[in-house]
Design a protein around this motif. Structure first.
Motif, PDB file in Angstrom:
ATOM      1  N   VAL A  51       0.863  -1.077   0.039  1.00 45.71           N
ATOM      2  CA  VAL A  51      -0.099   0.038  -0.039  1.00 45.71           C
ATOM      3  C   VAL A  51       0.891   1.280  -0.044  1.00 45.71           C
ATOM      4  CG1 VAL A  51      -1.826   1.328   1.529  1.00 45.71           C
ATOM      5  CG2 VAL A  51      -1.763  -1.172   1.338  1.00 45.71           C
ATOM      6  N   VAL A  52       0.929   2.120  -1.215  1.00 42.69           N
ATOM      7  CA  VAL A  52       1.414   3.102  -1.256  1.00 42.69           C
ATOM      8  C   VAL A  52       0.720   4.416  -1.297  1.00 42.69           C
ATOM      9  CG1 VAL A  52       3.425   4.416  -2.748  1.00 42.69           C
ATOM     10  CG2 VAL A  52       3.066   2.080  -2.831  1.00 42.69           C
ATOM     11  N   ILE A  53       1.106   5.188  -0.053  1.00 38.38           N
ATOM     12  CA  ILE A  53       0.233   6.239   0.342  1.00 38.38           C
ATOM     13  C   ILE A  53       1.017   7.777   0.647  1.00 38.38           C
ATOM     14  CG2 ILE A  53      -1.220   7.164   2.355  1.00 38.38           C
ATOM     15  CD1 ILE A  53      -1.870   4.153   3.111  1.00 38.38           C
ATOM     16  N   GLY A  54       0.442   8.657   0.047  1.00 39.31           N
ATOM     17  CA  GLY A  54       1.053   9.851   0.153  1.00 39.31           C
ATOM     18  C   GLY A  54       0.278  10.843   0.733  1.00 39.31           C
ATOM     19  N   LEU A  55       0.714  11.439   1.837  1.00 43.15           N
ATOM     20  CA  LEU A  55      -0.291  12.248   2.860  1.00 43.15           C
ATOM     21  C   LEU A  55       0.525  13.648   3.107  1.00 43.15           C
ATOM     22  CD1 LEU A  55      -0.965   9.714   5.577  1.00 43.15           C
ATOM     23  CD2 LEU A  55      -2.255  10.380   3.731  1.00 43.15           C
ATOM     24  N   TYR A  56      -0.320  14.661   3.416  1.00 39.98           N
ATOM     25  CA  TYR A  56       0.239  15.873   3.746  1.00 39.98           C
ATOM     26  C   TYR A  56      -0.613  16.796   4.771  1.00 39.98           C
ATOM     27  CZ  TYR A  56      -2.809  17.533  -0.005  1.00 39.98           C
ATOM     28  OH  TYR A  56      -3.796  18.235  -0.731  1.00 39.98           O
ATOM     29  N   PHE A  57      -0.170  17.897   5.312  1.00 41.95           N
ATOM     30  CA  PHE A  57      -0.834  18.381   6.234  1.00 41.95           C
ATOM     31  C   PHE A  57      -1.878  19.433   5.898  1.00 41.95           C
ATOM     32  CE2 PHE A  57       3.387  17.667   8.454  1.00 41.95           C
ATOM     33  CZ  PHE A  57       2.787  17.025   9.461  1.00 41.95           C
ATOM     34  N   SER A  58      -1.710  20.156   4.796  1.00 36.46           N
ATOM     35  CA  SER A  58      -2.649  21.102   4.516  1.00 36.46           C
ATOM     36  C   SER A  58      -2.338  21.423   2.932  1.00 36.46           C
ATOM     37  CB  SER A  58      -2.819  22.287   5.230  1.00 36.46           C
ATOM     38  OG  SER A  58      -1.641  23.145   5.057  1.00 36.46           O
ATOM     39  N   ASP A  59      -3.375  22.236   2.410  1.00 36.24           N
ATOM     40  CA  ASP A  59      -3.014  22.804   0.916  1.00 36.24           C
ATOM     41  C   ASP A  59      -2.206  23.851   0.917  1.00 36.24           C
ATOM     42  OD1 ASP A  59      -5.067  21.179  -0.263  1.00 36.24           O
ATOM     43  OD2 ASP A  59      -6.578  22.568  -0.127  1.00 36.24           O
ATOM     44  N   PHE A  60      -1.686  24.481   2.064  1.00 33.34           N
ATOM     45  CA  PHE A  60      -0.870  25.640   2.239  1.00 33.34           C
ATOM     46  C   PHE A  60       0.552  25.012   2.383  1.00 33.34           C
ATOM     47  CE2 PHE A  60      -4.941  26.968   3.953  1.00 33.34           C
ATOM     48  CZ  PHE A  60      -5.565  27.869   2.760  1.00 33.34           C
ATOM     49  N   GLU A  61       0.903  23.850   2.750  1.00 38.64           N
ATOM     50  CA  GLU A  61       2.177  23.549   3.154  1.00 38.64           C
ATOM     51  C   GLU A  61       2.536  22.442   1.768  1.00 38.64           C
ATOM     52  OE1 GLU A  61       3.475  22.521   6.730  1.00 38.64           O
ATOM     53  OE2 GLU A  61       1.904  23.762   7.699  1.00 38.64           O
ATOM     54  N   THR A  62       4.039  22.715   1.737  1.00 39.45           N
ATOM     55  CA  THR A  62       4.414  21.665   0.275  1.00 39.45           C
ATOM     56  C   THR A  62       4.875  20.329   0.711  1.00 39.45           C
ATOM     57  OG1 THR A  62       6.419  22.928   0.593  1.00 39.45           O
ATOM     58  CG2 THR A  62       4.897  23.644  -0.904  1.00 39.45           C
ATOM     59  N   GLU A  63       5.042  20.200   2.211  1.00 41.84           N
ATOM     60  CA  GLU A  63       5.971  18.944   2.644  1.00 41.84           C
ATOM     61  C   GLU A  63       4.939  17.859   2.520  1.00 41.84           C
ATOM     62  OE1 GLU A  63       7.443  17.191   6.952  1.00 41.84           O
ATOM     63  OE2 GLU A  63       7.971  19.239   6.531  1.00 41.84           O
ATOM     64  N   LYS A  64       5.228  16.731   1.875  1.00 40.36           N
ATOM     65  CA  LYS A  64       4.548  15.627   1.748  1.00 40.36           C
ATOM     66  C   LYS A  64       5.341  14.160   2.441  1.00 40.36           C
ATOM     67  CE  LYS A  64       2.484  17.297  -2.359  1.00 40.36           C
ATOM     68  NZ  LYS A  64       2.237  17.133  -3.844  1.00 40.36           N
ATOM     69  N   GLN A  65       4.336  13.443   2.767  1.00 35.99           N
ATOM     70  CA  GLN A  65       5.142  12.109   3.382  1.00 35.99           C
ATOM     71  C   GLN A  65       4.625  11.069   2.646  1.00 35.99           C
ATOM     72  OE1 GLN A  65       7.340  12.838   5.444  1.00 35.99           O
ATOM     73  NE2 GLN A  65       7.925  10.851   6.335  1.00 35.99           N
ATOM     74  N   LEU A  66       5.661  10.036   2.320  1.00 34.25           N
ATOM     75  CA  LEU A  66       5.283   8.916   1.425  1.00 34.25           C
ATOM     76  C   LEU A  66       5.146   7.810   2.622  1.00 34.25           C
ATOM     77  CD1 LEU A  66       4.792   7.485  -1.081  1.00 34.25           C
ATOM     78  CD2 LEU A  66       7.244   7.233  -1.378  1.00 34.25           C
ATOM     79  N   LEU A  67       4.364   7.005   2.456  1.00 32.10           N
ATOM     80  CA  LEU A  67       4.226   5.871   3.700  1.00 32.10           C
ATOM     81  C   LEU A  67       3.965   4.849   2.638  1.00 32.10           C
ATOM     82  CD1 LEU A  67       1.831   7.363   6.165  1.00 32.10           C
ATOM     83  CD2 LEU A  67       4.308   7.123   6.415  1.00 32.10           C
ATOM     84  N   ILE A  68       4.883   3.296   3.088  1.00 32.19           N
ATOM     85  CA  ILE A  68       4.542   2.100   2.256  1.00 32.19           C
ATOM     86  C   ILE A  68       4.402   1.137   3.393  1.00 32.19           C
ATOM     87  CG2 ILE A  68       5.337   0.517   0.682  1.00 32.19           C
ATOM     88  CD1 ILE A  68       6.970   2.787  -0.588  1.00 32.19           C
ATOM     89  N   TYR A  69       3.153   0.439   3.244  1.00 30.40           N
ATOM     90  CA  TYR A  69       2.885  -0.673   4.082  1.00 30.40           C
ATOM     91  C   TYR A  69       2.625  -2.015   3.274  1.00 30.40           C
ATOM     92  CZ  TYR A  69       1.512   2.940   7.534  1.00 30.40           C
ATOM     93  OH  TYR A  69       1.359   4.281   8.129  1.00 30.40           O
ATOM     94  N   GLU A  70       3.110  -3.264   3.969  1.00 31.99           N
ATOM     95  CA  GLU A  70       2.936  -4.469   3.617  1.00 31.99           C
ATOM     96  C   GLU A  70       2.133  -5.130   4.313  1.00 31.99           C
ATOM     97  OE1 GLU A  70       6.413  -6.913   1.527  1.00 31.99           O
ATOM     98  OE2 GLU A  70       6.643  -6.936   3.686  1.00 31.99           O
ATOM     99  N   TRP A  71       1.228  -5.937   4.118  1.00 34.33           N
ATOM    100  CA  TRP A  71       0.436  -7.163   4.673  1.00 34.33           C
ATOM    101  C   TRP A  71       1.445  -8.177   5.091  1.00 34.33           C
ATOM    102  CZ3 TRP A  71      -3.898  -6.731   7.199  1.00 34.33           C
ATOM    103  CH2 TRP A  71      -4.496  -8.077   7.735  1.00 34.33           C
ATOM    104  N   ASN A  72       1.730  -8.299   6.287  1.00 32.23           N
ATOM    105  CA  ASN A  72       2.464  -9.250   7.030  1.00 32.23           C
ATOM    106  C   ASN A  72       2.075 -10.118   8.182  1.00 32.23           C
ATOM    107  OD1 ASN A  72       4.820 -10.944   7.271  1.00 32.23           O
ATOM    108  ND2 ASN A  72       5.971  -9.197   7.955  1.00 32.23           N
ATOM    109  N   LYS A  73       1.736 -11.359   7.989  1.00 35.26           N
ATOM    110  CA  LYS A  73       1.196 -12.164   9.043  1.00 35.26           C
ATOM    111  C   LYS A  73       0.133 -11.622   9.787  1.00 35.26           C
ATOM    112  CE  LYS A  73       5.867 -14.098   9.912  1.00 35.26           C
ATOM    113  NZ  LYS A  73       6.798 -14.456  10.758  1.00 35.26           N
ATOM    114  N   GLY A  74      -0.896 -11.236   8.945  1.00 33.39           N
ATOM    115  CA  GLY A  74      -2.260 -10.620   9.613  1.00 33.39           C
ATOM    116  C   GLY A  74      -2.362  -9.222  10.218  1.00 33.39           C
ATOM    117  N   SER A  75      -1.303  -8.548   9.667  1.00 30.43           N
ATOM    118  CA  SER A  75      -1.397  -7.218   9.983  1.00 30.43           C
ATOM    119  C   SER A  75      -0.352  -6.211   8.981  1.00 30.43           C
ATOM    120  CB  SER A  75      -0.765  -6.674  11.483  1.00 30.43           C
ATOM    121  OG  SER A  75       0.561  -7.058  11.482  1.00 30.43           O
TER     122      SER A  75
END
Length: 86
Positions: A40-64
Motif C-alpha cells: 500500500v503506497v500512500i502519500g499524505l500531507y498536512f494542508s493545501d498551504f504546506e508543500t511537505e508531503k510524506q510517503l508511507l508504504i505498508y505491507e501485509w505481513n502475518k495478519g497485519s
C-alpha cells in the motif's frame, strides 16, 4: 487510515493506523518487490498551504500491516522504467 476487507459480502476492519497527516495526495496498491504481495503506497500531507508531503508504504505481513517506508517526497511515480518486469 482505516484498512478494510470485504468478506462474505460484509466489510471487516483489518487495522486502523493513526497519522499526523490530514490530506491524501496519492494512493496505489502495487507489488513493488515482486513477491506476490501488494504494498500500500500512500502519500499524505498536512494542508493545501504546506508543500511537505510524506510517503508511507505498508505491507501485509502475518495478519497485519507493517510500515516498511516513511519518507518525505515531492512527486511519486511507480513504473518499470528499464522494462525488466520489476
Amino acid at each position: 487510515l482505516l484498512f478494510l476487507r470485504e468478506k462474505d459480502g460484509e466489510w471487516e476492519q483489518l487495522t486502523k493506523l493513526e497519522t499526523d497527516y490530514y490530506l491524501l495526495d496519492y494512493f496505489k496498491l502495487s507489488d513493488l518487490n515482486e513477491d506476490g504481495v501488494l504494498e500500500v503506497v500512500i502519500g499524505l500531507y498536512f494542508s493545501d498551504f504546506e508543500t511537505e508531503k510524506q510517503l508511507l508504504i505498508y505491507e501485509w505481513n502475518k495478519g497485519s500491516f507493517q510500515q516498511i517506508l516513511e519518507r518525505p517526497y515531492d512527486v511519486v511515480d511507480v513504473a518499470d522504467y528499464n522494462r525488466d518486469g520489476v
